[in-house]
Scaffold this motif. Sequence first.
Motif, PDB file in Angstrom:
ATOM      1  N   GLY A   1       1.107  -1.397  -0.011  1.00 49.12           N
ATOM      2  CA  GLY A   1       0.239   0.804   0.059  1.00 49.12           C
ATOM      3  C   GLY A   1       1.236   1.375  -0.511  1.00 49.12           C
ATOM      4  O   GLY A   1       0.557   2.380  -0.522  1.00 49.12           O
ATOM      5  N   GLN A   2       2.169   1.055   1.170  1.00 48.79           N
ATOM      6  CA  GLN A   2       2.557   2.152   0.747  1.00 48.79           C
ATOM      7  C   GLN A   2       3.951   2.040  -0.930  1.00 48.79           C
ATOM      8  O   GLN A   2       3.560   3.722  -1.045  1.00 48.79           O
ATOM      9  CB  GLN A   2       3.920   2.211   2.118  1.00 48.79           C
ATOM     10  CG  GLN A   2       2.986   2.028   3.398  1.00 48.79           C
ATOM     11  CD  GLN A   2       4.234   1.907   4.050  1.00 48.79           C
ATOM     12  OE1 GLN A   2       5.413   1.270   4.234  1.00 48.79           O
ATOM     13  NE2 GLN A   2       4.425   2.164   5.266  1.00 48.79           N
ATOM     14  N   LYS A   3       3.542   1.326  -1.044  1.00 46.88           N
ATOM     15  CA  LYS A   3       4.372   1.629  -2.435  1.00 46.88           C
ATOM     16  C   LYS A   3       3.781   2.407  -3.411  1.00 46.88           C
ATOM     17  O   LYS A   3       4.073   3.154  -4.620  1.00 46.88           O
ATOM     18  CB  LYS A   3       5.205   0.174  -3.012  1.00 46.88           C
ATOM     19  CG  LYS A   3       6.106   0.030  -2.172  1.00 46.88           C
ATOM     20  CD  LYS A   3       6.659  -2.070  -2.340  1.00 46.88           C
ATOM     21  CE  LYS A   3       7.683  -2.448  -1.392  1.00 46.88           C
ATOM     22  NZ  LYS A   3       8.443  -1.827  -1.801  1.00 46.88           N
ATOM     23  N   PHE A   4       2.263   1.911  -3.469  1.00 44.74           N
ATOM     24  CA  PHE A   4       1.189   2.409  -4.488  1.00 44.74           C
ATOM     25  C   PHE A   4       1.068   3.540  -4.333  1.00 44.74           C
ATOM     26  O   PHE A   4       0.908   4.629  -4.865  1.00 44.74           O
ATOM     27  CB  PHE A   4       0.017   1.213  -4.105  1.00 44.74           C
ATOM     28  CG  PHE A   4      -0.168   0.168  -4.121  1.00 44.74           C
ATOM     29  CD1 PHE A   4       0.377  -0.333  -4.892  1.00 44.74           C
ATOM     30  CD2 PHE A   4      -1.076  -0.512  -3.834  1.00 44.74           C
ATOM     31  CE1 PHE A   4       0.386  -1.847  -5.786  1.00 44.74           C
ATOM     32  CE2 PHE A   4      -1.774  -1.510  -4.066  1.00 44.74           C
ATOM     33  CZ  PHE A   4      -0.037  -2.572  -4.705  1.00 44.74           C
ATOM     34  N   LYS A   5       0.917   3.980  -3.138  1.00 48.24           N
ATOM     35  CA  LYS A   5       1.490   5.699  -2.725  1.00 48.24           C
ATOM     36  C   LYS A   5       1.821   6.185  -2.783  1.00 48.24           C
ATOM     37  O   LYS A   5       1.613   7.501  -3.890  1.00 48.24           O
ATOM     38  CB  LYS A   5       0.954   6.363  -1.383  1.00 48.24           C
ATOM     39  CG  LYS A   5       0.522   7.511  -1.306  1.00 48.24           C
ATOM     40  CD  LYS A   5       0.431   7.599   0.635  1.00 48.24           C
ATOM     41  CE  LYS A   5       0.138   9.289   1.550  1.00 48.24           C
ATOM     42  NZ  LYS A   5      -0.084   8.634   2.390  1.00 48.24           N
ATOM     43  N   ILE A   6       3.321   5.431  -2.540  1.00 51.86           N
ATOM     44  CA  ILE A   6       4.716   6.343  -3.708  1.00 51.86           C
ATOM     45  C   ILE A   6       4.094   7.221  -4.659  1.00 51.86           C
ATOM     46  O   ILE A   6       4.769   7.776  -5.920  1.00 51.86           O
ATOM     47  CB  ILE A   6       6.072   5.803  -3.064  1.00 51.86           C
ATOM     48  CG1 ILE A   6       5.969   6.172  -1.063  1.00 51.86           C
ATOM     49  CG2 ILE A   6       7.243   6.572  -3.755  1.00 51.86           C
ATOM     50  CD1 ILE A   6       7.082   4.625  -1.078  1.00 51.86           C
ATOM     51  N   LEU A   7       4.189   5.549  -5.747  1.00 54.89           N
ATOM     52  CA  LEU A   7       4.117   5.369  -7.062  1.00 54.89           C
ATOM     53  C   LEU A   7       2.874   6.729  -7.232  1.00 54.89           C
ATOM     54  O   LEU A   7       3.152   7.409  -8.907  1.00 54.89           O
ATOM     55  CB  LEU A   7       3.493   4.291  -8.184  1.00 54.89           C
ATOM     56  CG  LEU A   7       4.544   3.094  -7.924  1.00 54.89           C
ATOM     57  CD1 LEU A   7       3.953   1.856  -7.444  1.00 54.89           C
ATOM     58  CD2 LEU A   7       5.908   3.708  -8.661  1.00 54.89           C
ATOM     59  N   ARG A   8       1.542   6.774  -6.755  1.00 50.34           N
ATOM     60  CA  ARG A   8       0.845   7.425  -7.187  1.00 50.34           C
ATOM     61  C   ARG A   8       0.966   8.351  -7.018  1.00 50.34           C
ATOM     62  O   ARG A   8       1.101   9.646  -7.960  1.00 50.34           O
ATOM     63  CB  ARG A   8      -0.105   7.361  -6.424  1.00 50.34           C
ATOM     64  CG  ARG A   8      -2.206   7.874  -6.145  1.00 50.34           C
ATOM     65  CD  ARG A   8      -2.635   7.968  -5.610  1.00 50.34           C
ATOM     66  NE  ARG A   8      -3.054   8.124  -4.348  1.00 50.34           N
ATOM     67  CZ  ARG A   8      -2.593   9.051  -3.867  1.00 50.34           C
ATOM     68  NH1 ARG A   8      -2.922  10.325  -3.683  1.00 50.34           N
ATOM     69  NH2 ARG A   8      -2.492   8.650  -2.280  1.00 50.34           N
ATOM     70  N   GLN A   9       1.772   9.515  -6.103  1.00 50.98           N
ATOM     71  CA  GLN A   9       2.575  10.599  -5.439  1.00 50.98           C
ATOM     72  C   GLN A   9       3.242  11.413  -6.403  1.00 50.98           C
ATOM     73  O   GLN A   9       3.241  12.512  -7.027  1.00 50.98           O
ATOM     74  CB  GLN A   9       2.677  10.616  -4.259  1.00 50.98           C
ATOM     75  CG  GLN A   9       1.480  11.040  -3.535  1.00 50.98           C
ATOM     76  CD  GLN A   9       1.836  10.519  -1.671  1.00 50.98           C
ATOM     77  OE1 GLN A   9       3.031  10.422  -1.099  1.00 50.98           O
ATOM     78  NE2 GLN A   9       1.292  11.133  -0.692  1.00 50.98           N
ATOM     79  N   LYS A  10       4.404  10.441  -7.014  1.00 45.82           N
ATOM     80  CA  LYS A  10       4.988  10.769  -8.210  1.00 45.82           C
ATOM     81  C   LYS A  10       4.693  10.741  -9.559  1.00 45.82           C
ATOM     82  O   LYS A  10       5.444  12.288 -10.374  1.00 45.82           O
ATOM     83  CB  LYS A  10       6.543   9.125  -8.575  1.00 45.82           C
ATOM     84  CG  LYS A  10       7.851   8.667  -7.355  1.00 45.82           C
ATOM     85  CD  LYS A  10       8.091   8.170  -7.665  1.00 45.82           C
ATOM     86  CE  LYS A  10       9.461   8.148  -6.669  1.00 45.82           C
ATOM     87  NZ  LYS A  10      10.029   6.424  -6.698  1.00 45.82           N
ATOM     88  N   LYS A  11       3.134  10.498  -9.975  1.00 43.71           N
ATOM     89  CA  LYS A  11       2.595  10.882 -11.234  1.00 43.71           C
ATOM     90  C   LYS A  11       1.838  11.532 -10.842  1.00 43.71           C
ATOM     91  O   LYS A  11       1.238  12.896 -12.077  1.00 43.71           O
ATOM     92  CB  LYS A  11       1.682   9.350 -11.583  1.00 43.71           C
ATOM     93  CG  LYS A  11       2.548   8.476 -12.380  1.00 43.71           C
ATOM     94  CD  LYS A  11       2.302   8.848 -13.531  1.00 43.71           C
ATOM     95  CE  LYS A  11       3.189   6.931 -14.104  1.00 43.71           C
ATOM     96  NZ  LYS A  11       3.006   7.369 -15.510  1.00 43.71           N
ATOM     97  N   GLY A  12       1.728  11.932  -9.554  1.00 45.89           N
ATOM     98  CA  GLY A  12       0.893  13.341  -9.304  1.00 45.89           C
ATOM     99  C   GLY A  12      -0.814  13.020  -9.324  1.00 45.89           C
ATOM    100  O   GLY A  12      -1.391  14.107  -9.863  1.00 45.89           O
ATOM    101  N   TYR A  13      -1.156  11.968  -9.212  1.00 48.53           N
ATOM    102  CA  TYR A  13      -2.025  11.556  -9.464  1.00 48.53           C
ATOM    103  C   TYR A  13      -3.270  11.443  -7.491  1.00 48.53           C
ATOM    104  O   TYR A  13      -2.172  11.475  -7.172  1.00 48.53           O
ATOM    105  CB  TYR A  13      -2.547   9.974  -9.693  1.00 48.53           C
ATOM    106  CG  TYR A  13      -2.156   9.364 -11.507  1.00 48.53           C
ATOM    107  CD1 TYR A  13      -1.688  11.032 -12.093  1.00 48.53           C
ATOM    108  CD2 TYR A  13      -2.392   8.696 -11.458  1.00 48.53           C
ATOM    109  CE1 TYR A  13      -1.650  10.166 -13.266  1.00 48.53           C
ATOM    110  CE2 TYR A  13      -1.811   8.232 -13.194  1.00 48.53           C
ATOM    111  CZ  TYR A  13      -1.591   9.082 -13.931  1.00 48.53           C
ATOM    112  OH  TYR A  13      -0.728   8.976 -15.313  1.00 48.53           O
ATOM    113  N   ASN A  14      -3.849  11.409  -7.534  1.00 50.79           N
ATOM    114  CA  ASN A  14      -4.660  10.667  -6.446  1.00 50.79           C
ATOM    115  C   ASN A  14      -5.439   9.921  -6.597  1.00 50.79           C
ATOM    116  O   ASN A  14      -6.018   9.267  -7.756  1.00 50.79           O
ATOM    117  CB  ASN A  14      -6.180  12.691  -6.300  1.00 50.79           C
ATOM    118  CG  ASN A  14      -7.011  12.785  -7.852  1.00 50.79           C
ATOM    119  OD1 ASN A  14      -7.409  12.002  -8.387  1.00 50.79           O
ATOM    120  ND2 ASN A  14      -7.331  13.853  -7.727  1.00 50.79           N
TER     121      ASN A  14
END
Length: 114
Positions: free
Chosen positions: A5-18
């Motif tokens: 889950g933390q990895k998913f969040k990191i990736l999402r934030q790197k893309k600038g996605y909500n």
Amino acid sequence: MKTLGQKFKILRQKKGYNQKKMAELLDVSIPAYSKLETGITDPNFSRINQIAKVHDLNIRQLLNVGEEDKTEQTEELEFLRKKVVELEFSVIRLQGKLIDLYDREDLRKKKEGQ
């Protein structure tokens, strides 16, 4: 070690996605995606693969998200520590040479003064 889950969040934030954008890309509800990030829901293999594809990663790369940064930082930190030690030795050596030069000059002046 980070959770998936933390990895998913990191990736999402790197893309600038909500979370809404990620949910749309994965064709799931926002709460369903949120549960993946918070670890309430464990993703199955196909969901992990789907998330990896959204981020243009393979599974191995996805699993290493957030982990390689620590390794790179640790290696860089160790390199910098070694460099500091080398520079400290250089400074000490140069200080010794400077003291030697002052001592020689002082000795020369004493001889000339006599």
